[in-house]
Design a protein around this motif. Structure first.
Motif, PDB file in Angstrom:
ATOM      1  N   ARG A 262     -11.502  -1.279   3.658  1.00  0.00           N
ATOM      2  CA  ARG A 262     -11.597  -2.234   2.551  1.00  0.00           C
ATOM      3  C   ARG A 262     -11.560  -1.532   1.200  1.00  0.00           C
ATOM      4  NH1 ARG A 262     -12.504  -6.780   5.349  1.00  0.00           N
ATOM      5  NH2 ARG A 262     -13.962  -6.793   7.096  1.00  0.00           N
ATOM      6  N   ASP A 263     -12.140  -0.351   1.120  1.00  0.00           N
ATOM      7  CA  ASP A 263     -12.175   0.365  -0.162  1.00  0.00           C
ATOM      8  C   ASP A 263     -10.821   0.983  -0.511  1.00  0.00           C
ATOM      9  OD1 ASP A 263     -14.880  -0.207  -0.550  1.00  0.00           O
ATOM     10  OD2 ASP A 263     -15.499   1.529   0.645  1.00  0.00           O
ATOM     11  N   GLU A 264     -10.171   1.595   0.463  1.00  0.00           N
ATOM     12  CA  GLU A 264      -8.888   2.247   0.206  1.00  0.00           C
ATOM     13  C   GLU A 264      -7.715   1.272   0.251  1.00  0.00           C
ATOM     14  OE1 GLU A 264      -8.362   5.658   2.673  1.00  0.00           O
ATOM     15  OE2 GLU A 264     -10.265   6.584   2.061  1.00  0.00           O
ATOM     16  N   GLY A 265      -7.918   0.086   0.841  1.00  0.00           N
ATOM     17  CA  GLY A 265      -6.919  -0.960   0.774  1.00  0.00           C
ATOM     18  C   GLY A 265      -5.756  -0.848   1.735  1.00  0.00           C
ATOM     19  N   TRP A 266      -5.988  -0.277   2.921  1.00  0.00           N
ATOM     20  CA  TRP A 266      -4.913  -0.188   3.917  1.00  0.00           C
ATOM     21  C   TRP A 266      -5.310  -0.853   5.233  1.00  0.00           C
ATOM     22  CZ3 TRP A 266      -6.871   2.197   8.123  1.00  0.00           C
ATOM     23  CH2 TRP A 266      -7.822   3.202   7.950  1.00  0.00           C
TER      24      TRP A 266
ATOM     25  N   ASP B 249       8.719   3.571   2.521  1.00  0.00           N
ATOM     26  CA  ASP B 249       9.379   2.271   2.431  1.00  0.00           C
ATOM     27  C   ASP B 249       8.331   1.169   2.319  1.00  0.00           C
ATOM     28  OD1 ASP B 249      11.826   3.488   2.671  1.00  0.00           O
ATOM     29  OD2 ASP B 249      12.054   3.048   4.810  1.00  0.00           O
ATOM     30  N   CYS B 250       8.782  -0.019   1.919  1.00  0.00           N
ATOM     31  CA  CYS B 250       7.862  -1.140   1.778  1.00  0.00           C
ATOM     32  C   CYS B 250       8.301  -2.311   2.647  1.00  0.00           C
ATOM     33  CB  CYS B 250       7.792  -1.609   0.324  1.00  0.00           C
ATOM     34  SG  CYS B 250       7.029  -0.412  -0.797  1.00  0.00           S
ATOM     35  N   LEU B 251       7.344  -3.003   3.220  1.00  0.00           N
ATOM     36  CA  LEU B 251       7.619  -4.280   3.860  1.00  0.00           C
ATOM     37  C   LEU B 251       7.757  -5.332   2.770  1.00  0.00           C
ATOM     38  CD1 LEU B 251       4.928  -4.135   6.701  1.00  0.00           C
ATOM     39  CD2 LEU B 251       7.315  -3.411   6.825  1.00  0.00           C
ATOM     40  N   LEU B 252       8.566  -6.351   3.015  1.00  0.00           N
ATOM     41  CA  LEU B 252       8.762  -7.383   1.999  1.00  0.00           C
ATOM     42  C   LEU B 252       7.514  -8.233   1.811  1.00  0.00           C
ATOM     43  CD1 LEU B 252      12.394  -8.688   2.640  1.00  0.00           C
ATOM     44  CD2 LEU B 252      11.593  -7.112   0.882  1.00  0.00           C
TER      45      LEU B 252
ATOM     46  N   MET C  34       2.952   2.830  15.405  1.00  0.00           N
ATOM     47  CA  MET C  34       1.824   2.565  14.521  1.00  0.00           C
ATOM     48  C   MET C  34       2.274   2.688  13.069  1.00  0.00           C
ATOM     49  SD  MET C  34      -0.501   4.093  12.292  1.00  0.00           S
ATOM     50  CE  MET C  34      -0.697   5.811  12.692  1.00  0.00           C
ATOM     51  N   TYR C  35       1.889   1.682  12.256  1.00  0.00           N
ATOM     52  CA  TYR C  35       2.174   1.688  10.826  1.00  0.00           C
ATOM     53  C   TYR C  35       0.860   1.562  10.061  1.00  0.00           C
ATOM     54  CZ  TYR C  35       6.847   0.259  12.440  1.00  0.00           C
ATOM     55  OH  TYR C  35       8.058   0.167  13.080  1.00  0.00           O
ATOM     56  N   LYS C  36       0.641   2.465   9.121  1.00  0.00           N
ATOM     57  CA  LYS C  36      -0.474   2.334   8.184  1.00  0.00           C
ATOM     58  C   LYS C  36       0.116   1.776   6.898  1.00  0.00           C
ATOM     59  CE  LYS C  36      -4.198   5.038   6.023  1.00  0.00           C
ATOM     60  NZ  LYS C  36      -4.770   6.400   5.888  1.00  0.00           N
ATOM     61  N   ILE C  37      -0.331   0.570   6.518  1.00  0.00           N
ATOM     62  CA  ILE C  37       0.305  -0.187   5.441  1.00  0.00           C
ATOM     63  C   ILE C  37      -0.661  -0.384   4.274  1.00  0.00           C
ATOM     64  CG2 ILE C  37       1.462  -2.352   4.841  1.00  0.00           C
ATOM     65  CD1 ILE C  37       2.941  -0.805   6.989  1.00  0.00           C
ATOM     66  N   GLU C  38      -0.152  -0.217   3.066  1.00  0.00           N
ATOM     67  CA  GLU C  38      -0.926  -0.530   1.869  1.00  0.00           C
ATOM     68  C   GLU C  38      -0.940  -2.052   1.700  1.00  0.00           C
ATOM     69  OE1 GLU C  38      -1.119   1.025  -2.737  1.00  0.00           O
ATOM     70  OE2 GLU C  38       0.811   0.925  -1.723  1.00  0.00           O
ATOM     71  N   ALA C  39      -2.104  -2.658   1.894  1.00  0.00           N
ATOM     72  CA  ALA C  39      -2.224  -4.121   1.795  1.00  0.00           C
ATOM     73  C   ALA C  39      -3.659  -4.461   1.396  1.00  0.00           C
ATOM     74  CB  ALA C  39      -1.866  -4.789   3.111  1.00  0.00           C
ATOM     75  N   PRO C  40      -4.026  -4.210   0.138  1.00  0.00           N
ATOM     76  CA  PRO C  40      -5.422  -4.342  -0.280  1.00  0.00           C
ATOM     77  C   PRO C  40      -5.994  -5.741  -0.124  1.00  0.00           C
ATOM     78  CG  PRO C  40      -3.971  -3.977  -2.173  1.00  0.00           C
ATOM     79  CD  PRO C  40      -3.165  -3.684  -0.952  1.00  0.00           C
TER      80      PRO C  40
ATOM     81  N   MET D 230       3.678  -2.468  -3.355  1.00  0.00           N
ATOM     82  CA  MET D 230       2.883  -3.314  -2.464  1.00  0.00           C
ATOM     83  C   MET D 230       3.466  -3.252  -1.057  1.00  0.00           C
ATOM     84  SD  MET D 230       0.116  -5.015  -2.907  1.00  0.00           S
ATOM     85  CE  MET D 230      -0.725  -6.538  -3.193  1.00  0.00           C
ATOM     86  N   TYR D 231       2.602  -3.235  -0.078  1.00  0.00           N
ATOM     87  CA  TYR D 231       2.981  -3.178   1.335  1.00  0.00           C
ATOM     88  C   TYR D 231       3.762  -1.910   1.671  1.00  0.00           C
ATOM     89  CZ  TYR D 231       2.065  -8.094   0.324  1.00  0.00           C
ATOM     90  OH  TYR D 231       1.525  -9.265  -0.132  1.00  0.00           O
ATOM     91  N   ARG D 232       3.426  -0.830   0.984  1.00  0.00           N
ATOM     92  CA  ARG D 232       4.080   0.453   1.238  1.00  0.00           C
ATOM     93  C   ARG D 232       3.602   1.037   2.563  1.00  0.00           C
ATOM     94  NH1 ARG D 232       2.765   5.670  -0.941  1.00  0.00           N
ATOM     95  NH2 ARG D 232       1.083   4.579  -2.021  1.00  0.00           N
ATOM     96  N   ILE D 233       4.529   1.635   3.290  1.00  0.00           N
ATOM     97  CA  ILE D 233       4.190   2.294   4.555  1.00  0.00           C
ATOM     98  C   ILE D 233       3.643   3.679   4.229  1.00  0.00           C
ATOM     99  CG2 ILE D 233       5.069   3.144   6.758  1.00  0.00           C
ATOM    100  CD1 ILE D 233       7.282   1.005   6.543  1.00  0.00           C
ATOM    101  N   LEU D 234       2.366   3.866   4.492  1.00  0.00           N
ATOM    102  CA  LEU D 234       1.718   5.144   4.194  1.00  0.00           C
ATOM    103  C   LEU D 234       1.919   6.156   5.315  1.00  0.00           C
ATOM    104  CD1 LEU D 234      -1.639   3.673   2.833  1.00  0.00           C
ATOM    105  CD2 LEU D 234       0.373   4.375   1.520  1.00  0.00           C
TER     106      LEU D 234
END
Length: 286
Positions: free
Chosen positions: A54-58, A81-84, A16-22, A1-5
């Motif tokens: 919204r579909d890909e969750g980032w 890496d992941c944000l907390l 710029m950070y693209k973050i996994e945050a569905p 969760m909250y992985r830096i893509l």
């Protein structure tokens, strides 16, 4: 969760950070923000989702590297890496309706928050002019704006030798006010939205007030938890105390107590500077 893509520097001091945050991507609207905690025992900082799927969750976040936490993120985090924590979306969406001719103004890094709002206003049927006032090396999102709004303007300038942050912000305020006066003297706008340093926003507002154009200002007071519990983000609007995190972050610029806001924003400047200096010393092994 909250992985830096993805992570990349898009301009000096802008990362710029693209973050996994569905859960954020699914519900976020233009004008809202998230609270990010990147490191154990680290501070919580408010950041604006600039883009999302919204579909890909980032979501995409852009930081302006000016304090300890944003510098640590730039130096220590890498893709994978992941944000907390990424808490949100928080705050109220920006007013998105068909106003007519709209001027959005991004003062320095405020352009990051302007982009999703300007894009949404254009999609709502407005004719949007987006103005970015900043030093030339720090112009960002140029291609994205040109694809998303009716007109994109940049009021850029060179940084003079010996200038610090204060001198740059003063120049942004001066040039922003001058360019807005020029635009309003020649063109009609039905609605204006601005984001950026409080002092620069006030300078622009003083010009807008002369022309009587409705103006919405996204404010940047000190913010900690983002849910209205700490009270650090209080601002006076229309003679009443409001919390920018739950009542804003956007307000009617004509009702904001600008002088109080500017005073409060600088309250922790010395402590912020010391924290950054200590971090820089640690990097040098001192």
């Amino acid at each position: 969760m909250y992985r830096i893509l993805e992570k990349k520097e898009i301009a000096p001091k802008h990362v710029m950070y693209k973050i996994e945050a569905p859960h954020v991507a699914r519900k976020v609207q233009a004008g809202q923000f998230v609270i990010v905690r990147a490191f154990p025992n680290g501070e919580r900082i408010p950041l604006t989702p600039v883009m999302w799927d919204r579909d890909e969750g980032w979501i995409v976040l852009i930081t302006f590297v000016r304090g300890k936490t944003t510098m640590r993120m730039a130096n220590e985090l890498k893709p994978g890496d992941c944000l907390l924590n990424v808490a949100g979306p928080l705050g109220n969406p920006a007013p998105i309706e068909n106003f007519g001719r709209v001027l959005t103004i991004g003062l320095s890094a405020g352009i990051v928050e302007v982009f999703p709002i300007a894009k949404a206003l254009q999609e709502a049927g407005n004719e949007v002019t987006a103005l970015h006032v900043t030093p030339w090396p720090m112009v960002i999102l140029k291609n994205e704006f040109e694809k998303s709004v009716s007109r994109h303007l940049v009021e850029g300038f060179d940084i003079q030798e010996g200038w610090g942050t204060k001198e740059i912000v003063n120049e942004i305020a001066k040039r922003g006010a001058e360019r807005v006066r020029e635009l309003l003297s020649k063109e009609h706008f039905d609605f204006i939205l601005t984001v950026g340093p409080a002092g620069a926003q006030k300078a622009v507002f003083e010009v807008v007030k002369e022309f009587g154009v409705p103006m919405h200002a996204d404010l940047h007071p000190i913010m900690v938890d983002g849910t209205g519990m700490c009270g650090s983000c209080r601002v006076t609007v229309g003679g009443e105390v409001k919390f920018a995190c739950i009542d804003g972050p956007g307000f009617d610029a004509y009702k904001v107590d600008w002088d109080e806001l500017i005073h409060r924003v600088g309250f922790y400047t010395d402590m912020e500077r010391r924290a950054l200096e200590e971090y820089l010393k640690s990097l040098r092994g001192e």
